[in-house]
Design a protein around this motif. Structure first.
Motif, PDB file in Angstrom:
ATOM      1  N   VAL A 150      -5.884  15.025   1.778  1.00 37.45           N
ATOM      2  CA  VAL A 150      -7.019  14.023   1.756  1.00 37.45           C
ATOM      3  C   VAL A 150      -6.679  12.645   1.232  1.00 37.45           C
ATOM      4  N   LEU A 151      -5.492  12.821   0.309  1.00 35.84           N
ATOM      5  CA  LEU A 151      -4.903  11.516  -0.240  1.00 35.84           C
ATOM      6  C   LEU A 151      -4.061  10.936   0.759  1.00 35.84           C
ATOM      7  N   TYR A 152      -3.346  11.653   1.574  1.00 37.93           N
ATOM      8  CA  TYR A 152      -2.739  10.996   2.789  1.00 37.93           C
ATOM      9  C   TYR A 152      -3.635  10.396   3.848  1.00 37.93           C
ATOM     10  N   LEU A 153      -4.684  11.066   4.154  1.00 38.81           N
ATOM     11  CA  LEU A 153      -5.651  10.458   5.054  1.00 38.81           C
ATOM     12  C   LEU A 153      -6.249   9.187   4.780  1.00 38.81           C
ATOM     13  N   ALA A 154      -6.572   9.537   3.370  1.00 37.71           N
ATOM     14  CA  ALA A 154      -7.194   8.208   2.630  1.00 37.71           C
ATOM     15  C   ALA A 154      -6.563   7.011   2.408  1.00 37.71           C
ATOM     16  N   HIS A 155      -5.147   7.265   2.259  1.00 39.36           N
ATOM     17  CA  HIS A 155      -4.081   6.018   2.250  1.00 39.36           C
ATOM     18  C   HIS A 155      -3.763   5.486   3.754  1.00 39.36           C
ATOM     19  N   ALA A 156      -3.792   6.554   4.459  1.00 37.09           N
ATOM     20  CA  ALA A 156      -3.720   5.812   6.042  1.00 37.09           C
ATOM     21  C   ALA A 156      -4.974   5.107   6.414  1.00 37.09           C
ATOM     22  N   LEU A 157      -6.191   5.543   5.770  1.00 37.22           N
ATOM     23  CA  LEU A 157      -7.340   4.719   6.146  1.00 37.22           C
ATOM     24  C   LEU A 157      -7.280   3.350   5.427  1.00 37.22           C
ATOM     25  N   LEU A 158      -6.937   3.286   4.196  1.00 32.73           N
ATOM     26  CA  LEU A 158      -6.879   2.357   3.341  1.00 32.73           C
ATOM     27  C   LEU A 158      -5.722   1.079   3.821  1.00 32.73           C
ATOM     28  N   ASN A 159      -4.835   1.732   4.142  1.00 30.75           N
ATOM     29  CA  ASN A 159      -3.534   0.917   5.030  1.00 30.75           C
ATOM     30  C   ASN A 159      -4.066   0.450   6.005  1.00 30.75           C
ATOM     31  N   GLY A 160      -4.826   0.886   6.985  1.00 29.26           N
ATOM     32  CA  GLY A 160      -5.210   0.444   8.200  1.00 29.26           C
ATOM     33  C   GLY A 160      -6.292  -0.646   7.899  1.00 29.26           C
TER      34      GLY A 160
ATOM     35  N   ALA B 105       1.714   4.035   6.829  1.00 29.92           N
ATOM     36  CA  ALA B 105       1.247   5.460   6.609  1.00 29.92           C
ATOM     37  C   ALA B 105       2.461   6.525   6.691  1.00 29.92           C
ATOM     38  N   LEU B 106       3.266   6.348   7.531  1.00 29.20           N
ATOM     39  CA  LEU B 106       4.378   7.248   7.662  1.00 29.20           C
ATOM     40  C   LEU B 106       5.536   6.824   6.644  1.00 29.20           C
ATOM     41  N   PHE B 107       5.782   5.688   6.185  1.00 31.57           N
ATOM     42  CA  PHE B 107       6.764   5.438   5.188  1.00 31.57           C
ATOM     43  C   PHE B 107       6.130   5.689   3.797  1.00 31.57           C
ATOM     44  N   GLY B 108       4.719   5.427   3.639  1.00 34.18           N
ATOM     45  CA  GLY B 108       4.163   5.929   2.260  1.00 34.18           C
ATOM     46  C   GLY B 108       4.840   7.413   2.054  1.00 34.18           C
ATOM     47  N   TYR B 109       4.433   8.242   2.972  1.00 32.93           N
ATOM     48  CA  TYR B 109       4.618   9.548   2.916  1.00 32.93           C
ATOM     49  C   TYR B 109       6.236   9.997   2.738  1.00 32.93           C
TER      50      TYR B 109
ATOM     51  N   VAL C  10      -6.527  -2.724   5.287  1.00 35.03           N
ATOM     52  CA  VAL C  10      -5.856  -4.004   4.833  1.00 35.03           C
ATOM     53  C   VAL C  10      -5.150  -4.512   5.774  1.00 35.03           C
ATOM     54  N   VAL C  11      -4.168  -3.906   6.631  1.00 26.92           N
ATOM     55  CA  VAL C  11      -3.747  -4.504   7.646  1.00 26.92           C
ATOM     56  C   VAL C  11      -4.658  -4.934   8.762  1.00 26.92           C
ATOM     57  N   GLY C  12      -5.580  -4.373   9.011  1.00 30.84           N
ATOM     58  CA  GLY C  12      -6.467  -4.744   9.986  1.00 30.84           C
ATOM     59  C   GLY C  12      -7.323  -6.077   9.416  1.00 30.84           C
ATOM     60  N   LEU C  13      -7.924  -6.081   8.526  1.00 30.77           N
ATOM     61  CA  LEU C  13      -8.382  -7.283   7.960  1.00 30.77           C
ATOM     62  C   LEU C  13      -7.502  -8.428   7.852  1.00 30.77           C
ATOM     63  N   LEU C  14      -6.386  -8.357   7.193  1.00 28.73           N
ATOM     64  CA  LEU C  14      -5.412  -9.429   7.218  1.00 28.73           C
ATOM     65  C   LEU C  14      -5.189  -9.941   8.518  1.00 28.73           C
ATOM     66  N   VAL C  15      -4.855  -9.024   9.637  1.00 28.28           N
ATOM     67  CA  VAL C  15      -4.463  -9.255  11.073  1.00 28.28           C
ATOM     68  C   VAL C  15      -5.790 -10.008  11.796  1.00 28.28           C
ATOM     69  N   GLY C  16      -6.782  -9.553  11.392  1.00 24.31           N
ATOM     70  CA  GLY C  16      -8.216 -10.073  12.079  1.00 24.31           C
ATOM     71  C   GLY C  16      -8.418 -11.525  11.500  1.00 24.31           C
TER      72      GLY C  16
ATOM     73  N   MET D   7       0.956  -1.172   0.022  1.00 20.55           N
ATOM     74  CA  MET D   7       0.145  -0.134   0.140  1.00 20.55           C
ATOM     75  C   MET D   7       0.789   1.230  -0.088  1.00 20.55           C
ATOM     76  N   SER D   8       1.850   1.194   0.883  1.00 20.91           N
ATOM     77  CA  SER D   8       2.899   2.392   1.021  1.00 20.91           C
ATOM     78  C   SER D   8       3.426   2.776  -0.387  1.00 20.91           C
ATOM     79  N   LEU D   9       4.025   1.707  -0.978  1.00 22.72           N
ATOM     80  CA  LEU D   9       4.659   1.791  -2.382  1.00 22.72           C
ATOM     81  C   LEU D   9       3.653   2.467  -3.325  1.00 22.72           C
ATOM     82  N   LEU D  10       2.417   1.982  -3.595  1.00 21.36           N
ATOM     83  CA  LEU D  10       1.433   2.463  -4.407  1.00 21.36           C
ATOM     84  C   LEU D  10       1.089   3.990  -4.017  1.00 21.36           C
ATOM     85  N   TYR D  11       1.069   4.145  -2.869  1.00 21.94           N
ATOM     86  CA  TYR D  11       0.900   5.534  -2.399  1.00 21.94           C
ATOM     87  C   TYR D  11       1.850   6.514  -2.703  1.00 21.94           C
ATOM     88  N   SER D  12       3.191   6.308  -2.507  1.00 21.12           N
ATOM     89  CA  SER D  12       4.418   6.935  -2.751  1.00 21.12           C
ATOM     90  C   SER D  12       4.432   6.928  -4.256  1.00 21.12           C
ATOM     91  N   GLY D  13       4.192   5.987  -5.181  1.00 26.53           N
ATOM     92  CA  GLY D  13       4.020   6.261  -6.496  1.00 26.53           C
ATOM     93  C   GLY D  13       3.001   7.212  -7.191  1.00 26.53           C
TER      94      GLY D  13
END
Length: 136
Positions: A23-33, A62-66, A35-41, A1-7
């Motif tokens: 808005v893009l940063y917050l959307a990336h953080a939400l989407l990243n969270g 989210a941090l490293f994507g930015y 994906v990770v949450g669904l996988l972990v759960g 997710m972070s690589l896609l956001y960076s690109g």
């Protein structure tokens, strides 16, 4: 997710307003969270330690994507060698740009908000997904 956001940032940073970037940063953080949450759960089920770890991973994503977008932009606009030289001289420059609000000279509060959003989304979805699965 972070690589896609960076690109995405590298491809569109010249055309972004401050509002669009936030808005893009917050959307990336939400989407990243999410994906990770669904996988972990799905994998860890009801393990609280996995939820905490997933929340940390989501926030770091989210941090490293930015922060990874800045060296990529610099390498794209200049040369990869110039980017390496700049970040050798000032290795914390991406973190400083993440944290500082250049328009008003203070702290960019969207930056920690994105971390919180990613971590909370990951925790919530890991909790909901993990509790939905029943052990036989």
């Amino acid at each position: 997710m972070s690589l896609l956001y960076s690109g995405l940032i590298v491809a569109t940073y010249k055309d972004q307003s401050v509002t669009t970037a936030n808005v893009l940063y917050l959307a990336h953080a939400l989407l990243n969270g999410a994906v990770v949450g669904l996988l972990v759960g799905s994998v860890a089920r009801r393990n609280a330690g996995a939820r905490i770890g997933g929340s940390i991973i989501a926030a770091l994503g989210a941090l490293f994507g930015y922060t990874n977008a800045l060296p990529l932009i610099f390498a794209w606009e200049q040369t990869p060698k110039a980017a390496i030289d700049l970040f050798t001289a000032e290795p914390l420059l991406p973190l400083k740009t993440w944290w500082n609000d250049e328009s008003s000279g203070g702290i960019d509060w969207f930056s920690p908000l994105g971390l919180l959003l990613a971590a909370a989304t990951a925790w919530g979805l890991a909790y909901a997904t993990g509790n939905r699965h029943r052990h036989p």
